[in-house]
Design an enzyme around this catalytic site. Structure first.
Site, PDB file in Angstrom:
ATOM      1  N   ASP A 178       0.876  -1.301   0.083  1.00 62.71           N
ATOM      2  CA  ASP A 178       0.008   0.050  -0.146  1.00 62.71           C
ATOM      3  C   ASP A 178       0.843   1.228  -0.102  1.00 62.71           C
ATOM      4  O   ASP A 178       1.869   1.346   0.863  1.00 62.71           O
ATOM      5  CB  ASP A 178      -0.847  -0.064   1.246  1.00 62.71           C
ATOM      6  CG  ASP A 178      -2.057   1.081   1.302  1.00 62.71           C
ATOM      7  OD1 ASP A 178      -3.054   0.722   1.196  1.00 62.71           O
ATOM      8  OD2 ASP A 178      -1.423   2.418   1.525  1.00 62.71           O
ATOM      9  N   ASN A 186      -2.453  13.146  -4.072  1.00 70.64           N
ATOM     10  CA  ASN A 186      -3.765  13.678  -4.683  1.00 70.64           C
ATOM     11  C   ASN A 186      -4.065  15.212  -4.216  1.00 70.64           C
ATOM     12  O   ASN A 186      -4.173  16.032  -4.942  1.00 70.64           O
ATOM     13  CB  ASN A 186      -4.758  12.779  -4.416  1.00 70.64           C
ATOM     14  CG  ASN A 186      -5.019  11.782  -5.338  1.00 70.64           C
ATOM     15  OD1 ASN A 186      -4.393  11.727  -6.289  1.00 70.64           O
ATOM     16  ND2 ASN A 186      -5.826  10.670  -4.822  1.00 70.64           N
ATOM     17  N   HIS A 191      -5.213  14.994  -8.942  1.00 66.30           N
ATOM     18  CA  HIS A 191      -5.634  13.346  -8.997  1.00 66.30           C
ATOM     19  C   HIS A 191      -4.729  12.712 -10.378  1.00 66.30           C
ATOM     20  O   HIS A 191      -4.505  11.830 -10.272  1.00 66.30           O
ATOM     21  CB  HIS A 191      -7.058  13.315  -9.352  1.00 66.30           C
ATOM     22  CG  HIS A 191      -7.827  12.241  -8.918  1.00 66.30           C
ATOM     23  ND1 HIS A 191      -7.956  11.325  -9.925  1.00 66.30           N
ATOM     24  CD2 HIS A 191      -8.191  11.656  -8.021  1.00 66.30           C
ATOM     25  CE1 HIS A 191      -8.483  10.220  -9.336  1.00 66.30           C
ATOM     26  NE2 HIS A 191      -8.711  10.371  -8.088  1.00 66.30           N
ATOM     27  N   ASP A 195      -2.686   9.545 -10.256  1.00 73.63           N
ATOM     28  CA  ASP A 195      -2.870   8.611 -11.209  1.00 73.63           C
ATOM     29  C   ASP A 195      -1.358   8.069 -12.322  1.00 73.63           C
ATOM     30  O   ASP A 195      -0.959   6.921 -12.131  1.00 73.63           O
ATOM     31  CB  ASP A 195      -3.754   8.834 -12.619  1.00 73.63           C
ATOM     32  CG  ASP A 195      -5.307   8.893 -12.106  1.00 73.63           C
ATOM     33  OD1 ASP A 195      -5.454   8.321 -11.068  1.00 73.63           O
ATOM     34  OD2 ASP A 195      -6.162   9.230 -12.781  1.00 73.63           O
ATOM     35  N   GLU A 221      -4.979   2.288  -4.136  1.00 74.74           N
ATOM     36  CA  GLU A 221      -3.524   2.372  -4.109  1.00 74.74           C
ATOM     37  C   GLU A 221      -2.999   1.308  -3.492  1.00 74.74           C
ATOM     38  O   GLU A 221      -1.857   1.405  -2.686  1.00 74.74           O
ATOM     39  CB  GLU A 221      -2.978   3.674  -3.547  1.00 74.74           C
ATOM     40  CG  GLU A 221      -4.028   4.396  -2.591  1.00 74.74           C
ATOM     41  CD  GLU A 221      -3.999   3.808  -0.923  1.00 74.74           C
ATOM     42  OE1 GLU A 221      -4.615   2.688  -0.715  1.00 74.74           O
ATOM     43  OE2 GLU A 221      -3.162   4.084  -0.195  1.00 74.74           O
TER      44      GLU A 221
HETATM   45  P1  GH3 Z   1      -1.715   5.232   4.267  1.00 73.22           P
HETATM   46  O1  GH3 Z   1      -0.475   5.577   4.371  1.00 73.22           O
HETATM   47  O2  GH3 Z   1      -2.384   5.041   5.715  1.00 73.22           O
HETATM   48  O3  GH3 Z   1      -2.164   4.224   3.205  1.00 73.22           O
HETATM   49  O4  GH3 Z   1      -2.454   6.467   3.786  1.00 73.22           O
HETATM   50  P2  GH3 Z   1      -3.173   6.915   2.120  1.00 73.22           P
HETATM   51  O5  GH3 Z   1      -3.222   8.517   2.140  1.00 73.22           O
HETATM   52  O6  GH3 Z   1      -2.200   6.257   1.490  1.00 73.22           O
HETATM   53  O7  GH3 Z   1      -4.379   5.957   2.433  1.00 73.22           O
HETATM   54  P3  GH3 Z   1      -5.910   6.510   2.443  1.00 73.22           P
HETATM   55  O8  GH3 Z   1      -6.868   5.344   2.177  1.00 73.22           O
HETATM   56  O9  GH3 Z   1      -6.465   7.362   3.399  1.00 73.22           O
HETATM   57  O10 GH3 Z   1      -6.162   7.140   0.840  1.00 73.22           O
HETATM   58  C1  GH3 Z   1      -5.920   6.756  -0.409  1.00 73.22           C
HETATM   59  C2  GH3 Z   1      -6.037   7.642  -1.313  1.00 73.22           C
HETATM   60  O11 GH3 Z   1      -6.056   6.995  -2.762  1.00 73.22           O
HETATM   61  C3  GH3 Z   1      -7.607   8.146  -1.399  1.00 73.22           C
HETATM   62  C4  GH3 Z   1      -8.034   7.853  -2.851  1.00 73.22           C
HETATM   63  O12 GH3 Z   1      -8.858   9.053  -3.275  1.00 73.22           O
HETATM   64  C5  GH3 Z   1      -6.893   7.592  -3.574  1.00 73.22           C
HETATM   65  N1  GH3 Z   1      -7.141   6.930  -4.903  1.00 73.22           N
HETATM   66  C6  GH3 Z   1      -7.760   5.728  -5.097  1.00 73.22           C
HETATM   67  N2  GH3 Z   1      -7.659   5.218  -6.162  1.00 73.22           N
HETATM   68  C7  GH3 Z   1      -7.288   6.229  -6.898  1.00 73.22           C
HETATM   69  C8  GH3 Z   1      -7.015   6.435  -8.382  1.00 73.22           C
HETATM   70  O13 GH3 Z   1      -7.249   5.475  -9.029  1.00 73.22           O
HETATM   71  N3  GH3 Z   1      -6.395   7.547  -8.520  1.00 73.22           N
HETATM   72  C9  GH3 Z   1      -6.177   8.408  -7.803  1.00 73.22           C
HETATM   73  N4  GH3 Z   1      -5.295   9.536  -8.327  1.00 73.22           N
HETATM   74  N5  GH3 Z   1      -6.103   8.205  -6.472  1.00 73.22           N
HETATM   75  C10 GH3 Z   1      -6.709   7.050  -6.115  1.00 73.22           C
HETATM   76 MG    MG Z   2      -2.145   4.190   1.358  1.00 70.88          MG
HETATM   77 MG    MG Z   3      -5.115   1.852   1.012  1.00 73.85          MG
END
Ligand code: GH3
Ligand code: MG
Ligand code: MG
Length: 336
Positions: A178, A186, A191, A195, A221
Site C-alpha cells: 500500500d 492527490n 488526481h 494516477d 493504491e
Molecule cells: P496510508 O499511508 O495510511 O495508506 O494513507 P493513504 O493516504 O495512502 O491512504 P488513504 O486510504 O487515506 O487514501 C488513499 C487515497 O487513494 C484516497 C483515494 O482518493 C486515492 N485513490 C484511490 N484510487 C485512486 C486512483 O485511481 N487515482 C488516484 N489519483 N487516487 C486514487
Molecule cells: Mg495508502
Molecule cells: Mg489503502
C-alpha cells in the site's frame, strides 16, 4: 500474403506456383498431405491454402480434417480444395471435412484470383474478430489505469496458485503493498498526478518480480503480489528489494519529481491445508496494518503458524524475530 500449395504432381504444382506468384502471393509448397498439414498447423504458417484433393497417404479431405481438429482458436486457416470432382456429393464431403471453398480443375486464373480474394476477406474479418475478443479478454482481466491484473483476476490467480501449492507443497507468498500517504499526493499535486504515480508504481512492481509471479491492483493504491515458490528468508529479501526499489525511485510527473514509499504486509501459504485464500489475504492485511502502525515504509511478515488448523513443519524455517530482524529495520515478523 503467404499461401500454401499442396499437390503431389510436380508439374501442376509448378504451374500453380507461377500463377500465384504473379498474383503477388508468397508461395509455400508441400508435396504431400502430411507435410501440408504440418506447415498449416505451424503458428507462423500460411493462413491461406490451396490443397489438391487427390494425394497419396493423406488426401485433401484428410488435410482439412487434421487442420480443423488441431488448429488453435486464434489462427484460422482458409482452405480451398482443388478437385476435378464435380458431383454434388463430393463437394458436400469436401465442405464437411472442413474446406471453406473448392475450385474445379482446370481452373481459370480470374476465378482463382476472385476466390482467393474471398478467402483473404474472410481471414481479415476473422483476424479483426479475434483481436476484438482478445481486447475484451484483456479489459476483463486487467486494470485500465495500470494494466496490471485487476482484483478479480489476481484473486483467481491466487486461488489457482494455492491449489498448485496444495498439490506440490511448494510455498506461495502473498504481499499486500500500500502506498504510504497517497492521499497527500492527490491533495498536493492533483488526481492526475496521483494516477501517474499509480502507473509508475505498477511499472516498478512488475519489474521487481519474476516473470512467473503476478502483480495485481487490489484496490485504489493497494497492490497484491503473488510470489510462487517463495518463503522465509527469501521472502523477506524479496519484500525488502521491492520496498527499497520503490523508495529509491524518483517518479517524474511533468516537471515534478516525486518520491514515495510503500508498506508491505506479507504472508506465506505452505500448502499444508486446504485453507481459503481470503484467510491469507486477511493475514497479509493485518500485517500491512501493522506496518503502517509501526511507521510505514516497511514490511511486516505475518506469522505463518496460523495456517488453518495444521501446524506447518516448515514454520521453523522462518527466521525468528529475535535473531534475524531488528524491529527498527524495514522488516519485522508479526507476533500476536
Ligand atoms: P496510508 O499511508 O495510511 O495508506 O494513507 P493513504 O493516504 O495512502 O491512504 P488513504 O486510504 O487515506 O487514501 C488513499 C487515497 O487513494 C484516497 C483515494 O482518493 C486515492 N485513490 C484511490 N484510487 C485512486 C486512483 O485511481 N487515482 C488516484 N489519483 N487516487 C486514487
Ligand atoms: Mg495508502
Ligand atoms: Mg489503502
Amino acid at each position: 500474403m503467404k499461401i500454401l500449395i499442396a499437390d503431389d504432381d510436380p508439374v501442376s504444382r509448378f504451374l500453380m506456383q507461377r500463377t500465384l506468384q504473379k498474383f503477388d502471393y508468397e508461395v509455400v509448397v508441400a508435396e504431400d498431405g502430411g507435410k501440408a498439414a504440418e506447415i498449416l498447423l505451424n503458428s507462423d504458417g500460411p493462413r491461406l491454402a490451396l490443397i489438391d484433393w487427390m494425394m497419396p497417404e493423406l488426401d485433401g479431405l484428410g488435410v482439412c480434417r487434421k487442420v480443423r481438429q488441431h488448429q488453435d482458436d486464434t489462427s484460422y486457416v482458409y482452405i480451398i480444395l482443388l478437385t476435378s470432382r464435380q458431383d454434388s456429393s463430393d463437394i458436400v464431403a469436401g465442405l464437411e471435412a472442413g474446406a471453406d471453398d473448392y475450385i474445379t480443375k482446370p481452373c481459370q486464373p480470374a476465378e482463382l484470383k476472385a476466390r482467393l480474394h474471398t478467402g483473404q476477406r474472410i481471414l481479415s474479418l476473422e483476424r479483426r474478430l479475434v483481436e476484438a475478443r482478445e481486447e475484451m479478454r484483456f479489459k476483463a482481466t486487467h486494470d485500465a489505469l495500470t494494466t496490471l491484473w485487476n482484483r478479480a483476476a489476481i484473486l483467481s490467480l491466487v486461488q489457482g496458485e494455492f491449489r498448485r501449492s496444495l498439490r506440490s507443497r511448494n510455498p506461495t507468498s502473498l504481499l499486500l503493498c500500500d502506498i504510504d500517504h497517497f492521499k497527500r499526493i492527490n491533495d498536493n499535486h492533483g488526481h492526475l498526478t496521483g494516477d501517474a504515480v499509480l502507473q509508475a508504481v505498477a511499472k516498478v512492481l512488475i519489474s521487481s518480480v519474476r516473470a512467473y509471479d503476478a502483480v495485481g491492483r487490489y484496490g485504489g493504491e493497494e497492490f497484491l503480489i503473488l510470489l510462487s515458490d517463495c518463503e522465509g528468508a527469501g521472502l523477506a529479501a524479496r519484500c525488502e528489494h521491492i520496498r527499497a526499489t520503490i523508495a529509491s525511485t524518483l517518479i517524474q510527473v511533468g516537471a515534478e519529481s516525486l518520491s514515495i514509499t510503500i508498506s508491505i504486509g506479507a504472508v506465506t501459504y505452505e500448502g499444508f491445508s486446504d485453507t481459503a485464500p481470503e484467510h491469507f489475504i486477511a493475514q497479509a492485511d493485518e500485517a500491512l496494518y501493522r506496518a503502517k502502525a509501526e511507521g510505514r515504509n516497511r514490511t511486516v511478515l505475518a506469522c505463518p503458524s496460523s495456517e488453518g488448523e495444521v501446524e506447518s513443519p516448515h514454520s521453523t524455517l522462518w527466521p525468528s524475530q529475535s535473531h534475524a530482524y531488528d524491529h527498527s529495520a524495514p522488516i519485522s515478523i508479526q507476533t500476536s
